[in-house]
Design a protein around this motif. Structure first.
Motif, short mmCIF file in Angstrom:
data_model
loop_
_atom_site.label_atom_id
_atom_site.label_comp_id
_atom_site.label_asym_id
_atom_site.label_seq_id
_atom_site.Cartn_x
_atom_site.Cartn_y
_atom_site.Cartn_z
N ILE A 54 0.85 -1.19 0.00
CA ILE A 54 0.00 0.00 0.00
C ILE A 54 0.89 1.24 0.00
CG2 ILE A 54 -1.79 1.30 1.22
CD1 ILE A 54 -2.61 -1.33 2.60
N ASP A 55 0.70 2.09 -1.01
CA ASP A 55 1.44 3.35 -1.08
C ASP A 55 0.55 4.55 -0.80
OD1 ASP A 55 3.98 2.15 -1.87
OD2 ASP A 55 2.91 1.64 -3.72
N GLN A 79 2.71 -1.59 11.71
CA GLN A 79 3.66 -2.32 10.88
C GLN A 79 4.44 -1.41 9.94
OE1 GLN A 79 2.10 -5.96 9.13
NE2 GLN A 79 0.43 -5.91 10.61
N ASN A 80 3.80 -0.33 9.50
CA ASN A 80 4.46 0.58 8.57
C ASN A 80 3.87 1.98 8.74
OD1 ASN A 80 5.50 2.07 6.46
ND2 ASN A 80 5.27 0.43 4.96
N GLU A 81 4.57 2.82 9.47
CA GLU A 81 4.07 4.16 9.77
C GLU A 81 4.19 5.13 8.60
OE1 GLU A 81 7.54 6.60 11.93
OE2 GLU A 81 7.03 4.74 12.96
N TYR A 82 4.77 4.69 7.50
CA TYR A 82 5.00 5.58 6.36
C TYR A 82 3.87 5.58 5.34
CZ TYR A 82 9.65 5.55 8.36
OH TYR A 82 10.69 5.66 9.23
N ILE A 83 2.89 4.72 5.50
CA ILE A 83 1.80 4.66 4.53
C ILE A 83 0.88 5.87 4.74
CG2 ILE A 83 -0.26 3.38 3.80
CD1 ILE A 83 1.23 0.81 4.61
N TRP A 127 6.26 8.51 -2.57
CA TRP A 127 6.55 7.23 -3.20
C TRP A 127 7.80 7.33 -4.06
CZ3 TRP A 127 6.08 5.47 -8.43
CH2 TRP A 127 6.17 4.07 -8.56
N VAL A 128 7.90 8.38 -4.86
CA VAL A 128 9.08 8.56 -5.72
C VAL A 128 10.32 8.71 -4.86
CG1 VAL A 128 10.19 10.16 -7.33
CG2 VAL A 128 7.82 9.48 -7.70
N LEU A 129 10.25 9.51 -3.81
CA LEU A 129 11.39 9.70 -2.91
C LEU A 129 11.76 8.38 -2.23
CD1 LEU A 129 13.33 11.77 -1.66
CD2 LEU A 129 11.65 12.10 0.15
N ALA A 130 10.76 7.64 -1.78
CA ALA A 130 11.02 6.36 -1.11
C ALA A 130 11.70 5.38 -2.04
CB ALA A 130 9.72 5.77 -0.57
N GLN A 131 11.33 5.39 -3.30
CA GLN A 131 11.95 4.47 -4.26
C GLN A 131 13.44 4.73 -4.40
OE1 GLN A 131 9.98 1.96 -5.63
NE2 GLN A 131 8.57 2.91 -4.21
N SER A 132 13.83 5.99 -4.29
CA SER A 132 15.23 6.33 -4.52
C SER A 132 16.08 6.33 -3.25
CB SER A 132 15.34 7.71 -5.19
OG SER A 132 14.82 8.71 -4.33
N GLU A 133 15.46 6.46 -2.09
CA GLU A 133 16.22 6.59 -0.85
C GLU A 133 15.89 5.51 0.17
OE1 GLU A 133 15.70 10.55 0.61
OE2 GLU A 133 16.69 11.44 -1.12
#
Length: 175
Positions: A54-55, A79-83, A127-133
């Motif tokens: 989930i993004d 489980q994932n606070e970034y969603i 999402w774009v930032l997460a993909q790269s970092e």
């Protein structure tokens, strides 16, 4: 980017889905956006537990005879606070509860394109930032993106890697 919509009303799901599709066409992201929809909060959570990525989550607060949207959001957030989560509701009195899961927005029905666009703009940039970092870690059937900046330490031992990171329990994964 996986956009998930959960609402007990099919008409609301369809509205949000049309808005997401309009946004993705407008910004030429149609190839990168996948939409998943659920009329059951429990089905959503079951699929998340089985590995649904989930993004961006559009989630109804109240789903009759099931786990509330807020309860599902809390479980996912553990489980994932970034969603990013946007609550869809007719009830503004639940807005304060959203702080427990860092709600991105409270969307009052009827759904408006502009509000969905704002949520998707923020989610897309994250999402774009997460993909790269970030690094992707497979935890059973669930894949998580762990921002590199949140990693405190990593230890390799035999076929296992231990990772300590900000905001999550220590991880041990098979290498």
């Amino acid at each position: 980017m996986n956009v998930v919509i959960c609402d007990d009303e099919r008409s609301c799901i369809d509205q949000v889905k049309r808005c997401v599709e309009t946004w993705s066409m407008q910004y030429h992201h149609t190839d990168a956006v996948m939409i998943h929809s659920f009329q059951s909060s429990e089905d959503l959570y079951e699929q998340y537990e089985k590995g649904l990525s989930i993004d961006m989550l559009f989630l109804d607060i109240q789903i009759p005879s099931e786990m509330s949207g807020m309860d599902v959001a809390k479980l996912i957030h553990e489980q994932n606070e970034y969603i990013p989560i946007a609550f869809i509701t007719n009830y503004s009195e639940y807005a304060c509860d959203g702080y427990y899961v860092n709600a991105l927005r409270y969307i009052i029905k009827p759904i408006q394109q502009k509000v969905i666009d704002e949520c998707l703009d923020i989610a897309w940039n994250r999402w774009v930032l997460a993909q790269s970092e970030s690094i992707s870690i497979q935890m059973g059937k669930q894949a998580i993106l762990l921002p590199i900046r949140d990693i405190i330490w990593v230890e390799a031992s035999a076929h296992f890697i231990k990772i300590e990171a900000v905001g999550i329990a220590p991880l041990e994964v098979r290498a």
